[in-house]
Design a protein around this motif. Structure first.
Motif, PDB file in Angstrom:
ATOM      1  N   ARG A 111       9.913   2.607 -17.237  1.00 28.94           N
ATOM      2  CA  ARG A 111       8.949   3.029 -16.213  1.00 28.94           C
ATOM      3  C   ARG A 111       8.402   1.800 -15.500  1.00 28.94           C
ATOM      4  NH1 ARG A 111       8.757   5.828 -20.830  1.00 28.94           N
ATOM      5  NH2 ARG A 111       8.721   8.112 -20.725  1.00 28.94           N
ATOM      6  N   PHE A 112       8.334   1.874 -14.177  1.00 29.11           N
ATOM      7  CA  PHE A 112       7.812   0.774 -13.370  1.00 29.11           C
ATOM      8  C   PHE A 112       6.758   1.326 -12.408  1.00 29.11           C
ATOM      9  CE2 PHE A 112      12.247  -0.163 -14.368  1.00 29.11           C
ATOM     10  CZ  PHE A 112      12.159  -1.441 -14.915  1.00 29.11           C
ATOM     11  N   ILE A 113       5.733   0.522 -12.162  1.00 29.91           N
ATOM     12  CA  ILE A 113       4.717   0.836 -11.155  1.00 29.91           C
ATOM     13  C   ILE A 113       4.901  -0.137  -9.997  1.00 29.91           C
ATOM     14  CG2 ILE A 113       2.252   0.893 -10.609  1.00 29.91           C
ATOM     15  CD1 ILE A 113       3.049   3.180 -12.354  1.00 29.91           C
ATOM     16  N   GLY A 114       5.001   0.395  -8.794  1.00 23.28           N
ATOM     17  CA  GLY A 114       5.208  -0.435  -7.614  1.00 23.28           C
ATOM     18  C   GLY A 114       4.292  -0.041  -6.482  1.00 23.28           C
ATOM     19  N   PRO A 115       4.376  -0.723  -5.359  1.00 18.62           N
ATOM     20  CA  PRO A 115       3.515  -0.427  -4.207  1.00 18.62           C
ATOM     21  C   PRO A 115       3.914   0.877  -3.530  1.00 18.62           C
ATOM     22  CG  PRO A 115       5.120  -2.118  -3.635  1.00 18.62           C
ATOM     23  CD  PRO A 115       5.273  -1.866  -5.104  1.00 18.62           C
ATOM     24  N   ASN A 116       3.025   1.381  -2.704  1.00 18.92           N
ATOM     25  CA  ASN A 116       3.295   2.574  -1.906  1.00 18.92           C
ATOM     26  C   ASN A 116       4.535   2.329  -1.044  1.00 18.92           C
ATOM     27  OD1 ASN A 116       3.216   4.565   0.250  1.00 18.92           O
ATOM     28  ND2 ASN A 116       1.128   5.003  -0.407  1.00 18.92           N
ATOM     29  N   SER A 117       5.453   3.273  -1.044  1.00 19.40           N
ATOM     30  CA  SER A 117       6.700   3.095  -0.293  1.00 19.40           C
ATOM     31  C   SER A 117       6.475   3.056   1.217  1.00 19.40           C
ATOM     32  CB  SER A 117       7.694   4.203  -0.640  1.00 19.40           C
ATOM     33  OG  SER A 117       7.119   5.486  -0.475  1.00 19.40           O
ATOM     34  N   HIS A 118       5.308   3.488   1.681  1.00 23.45           N
ATOM     35  CA  HIS A 118       4.988   3.398   3.107  1.00 23.45           C
ATOM     36  C   HIS A 118       4.607   1.972   3.517  1.00 23.45           C
ATOM     37  CE1 HIS A 118       4.685   7.779   2.604  1.00 23.45           C
ATOM     38  NE2 HIS A 118       4.894   7.851   3.904  1.00 23.45           N
TER      39      HIS A 118
END
Length: 388
Positions: A50-57
């Motif tokens: 599982r990874f947490i990343g920035p908003n794709s927008h």
């Protein structure tokens, strides 16, 4: 042997979990990229990493994060679950494929499908059923064609997801007043015939091979949706719709599309004709009913990304899918809560499944529901999902 590694992008949504369920059964190992921990995908039992990343927008931040992630980790396939991530993979396909595999068309082909105005122009040229449409970038705003257009009508941004920016106008004067701000906020637009409520809302799924020939098709009838004016499906059933599946497959062949695409169609209640509205370049939120009907599009995408032959599938429609959270909201808002068909009160049956609930996946349901509640309490999210 190590299992092939799949990374699901924008894995927060419930349909990402449905995709993971299929891929795990097909022998893949799943990683998921989410924007927050309070989401369906992050807590799914089907995710190995599982990874947490920035908003794709957030285009620049997201791009930097993705390329860092795929450079440092071994992924055999990337699969998008949103319009934004699908466009990102198409626009950056050559660079992404230095690290992994994706099943997305080149950006020029992608935009022929994703740009709603270009899609309507193709339908007009080829004679495919669609609402009457005027390209506002190619016409004077004081032309007689706009004054004589059969209002009410919709001002629709060419590039947007859901109902964002769509505005209903009842006259030419309303159009002239509303259009400048919509154009400023969302870019180029088109004016489209408004289809009155009362007809069916249908989704068509098509998977094509590298020659753009149809491999598998399915159809979903959205029987209830939230918001009630026309939103996300909260109760749907898989159906047979061979004629419109053929039409949608021909559209993809005309465009040159390879892989998976999902079409939105609305029935004109005055004529009974289904009209092409838009193409979604990824699996829709309500796709689990199709999986339960025998067509595993998730595995088709992964297998094709790796150059493997498609497995054999058989389509058995009649599977119903409910989104428990949104169906509760529908019940609270609808005047048809006690007379709806199918009955709102039928929760169990051999052909009834849930979009947000999968057996043994309680943490996913719990945290995903919390995430949904947080979104609903956000005024900007409610505005974006409020429909026209």
């Amino acid at each position: 042997m190590m299992k092939p590694q799949v990374l699901i992008l924008d894995g927060d949504a419930a349909h990402a979990v449905a995709m993971m369920e299929c891929l795990v059964k097909s022998g893949y190992e799943i990683s998921v990229l989410c924007q927050e921990k309070n989401s369906y995908g992050y807590h799914s039992i089907f995710a190995k990493r599982r990874f947490i990343g920035p908003n794709s927008h957030a285009t620049k931040d997201y791009s930097q994060f993705i390329f860092s992630l795929i450079a440092k980790n071994k992924f055999d396939v990337l699969i998008p679950t949103s319009d934004v991530t699908a466009e990102f993979l198409s626009r950056n396909k050559s660079q992404v494929e230095k690290y992994t595999n994706v099943l997305m068309p080149e950006i020029d082909i992608f935009m022929k499908a994703y740009d709603k105005n270009k899609l309507m122009a193709l339908c007009e040229e080829k004679g495919y059923p669609h609402p009457r449409t005027i390209d506002l970038s190619k016409i004077s705003l004081v032309t007689e064609a706009l004054k004589r257009f059969p209002y009410p009508a919709l001002i629709k941004p060419n590039l947007t997801s859901g109902a964002r920016g769509m505005t209903l106008v009842h006259s030419y004067d309303e159009f002239i007043t509303a259009y400048p701000k919509i154009h400023k906020d969302f870019g180029e637009c088109h004016l489209q015939q408004y289809i009155q409520q009362g007809g069916r809302q249908v989704k068509i799924q098509v998977f094509t091979n590298e020659s753009c020939n149809v491999c598998y098709t399915s159809a979903i009838w959205k029987q209830r949706y939230y918001p009630i004016k026309g939103g996300s499906s909260c109760c749907n059933i898989t159906i047979l719709e061979p004629e419109y599946c053929r039409i949608c497959a021909n559209i993809l062949k005309d465009i040159g599309w390879v892989g998976f695409a999902d079409f939105d169609l609305i029935e004109n209640p005055e004529t009974g004709e289904l009209l092409i509205m838009e193409i979604n370049p990824r699996t829709p939120a309500c796709i689990r009913s199709v999986y339960k009907s025998g067509l595993d599009f998730a595995t088709m995408i992964a297998d094709s990304s790796l150059g493997k032959s498609l497995r054999n599938y058989s389509y058995c429609p009649g599977k119903r899918l409910r989104h428990l959270g949104f169906d509760v909201l529908w019940f609270l808002k609808s005047e048809k809560r006690f007379t709806a068909k199918p009955s709102w009160f039928k929760f169990f049956g051999k052909d009834i499944y849930y979009q947000d609930w999968i057996k043994g996946n309680f943490a996913s349901f719990f945290y995903g529901t919390i995430g949904n509640i947080s979104k609903i309490l956000n005024p900007e999210f409610r505005k974006a999902k409020s429909g026209i």
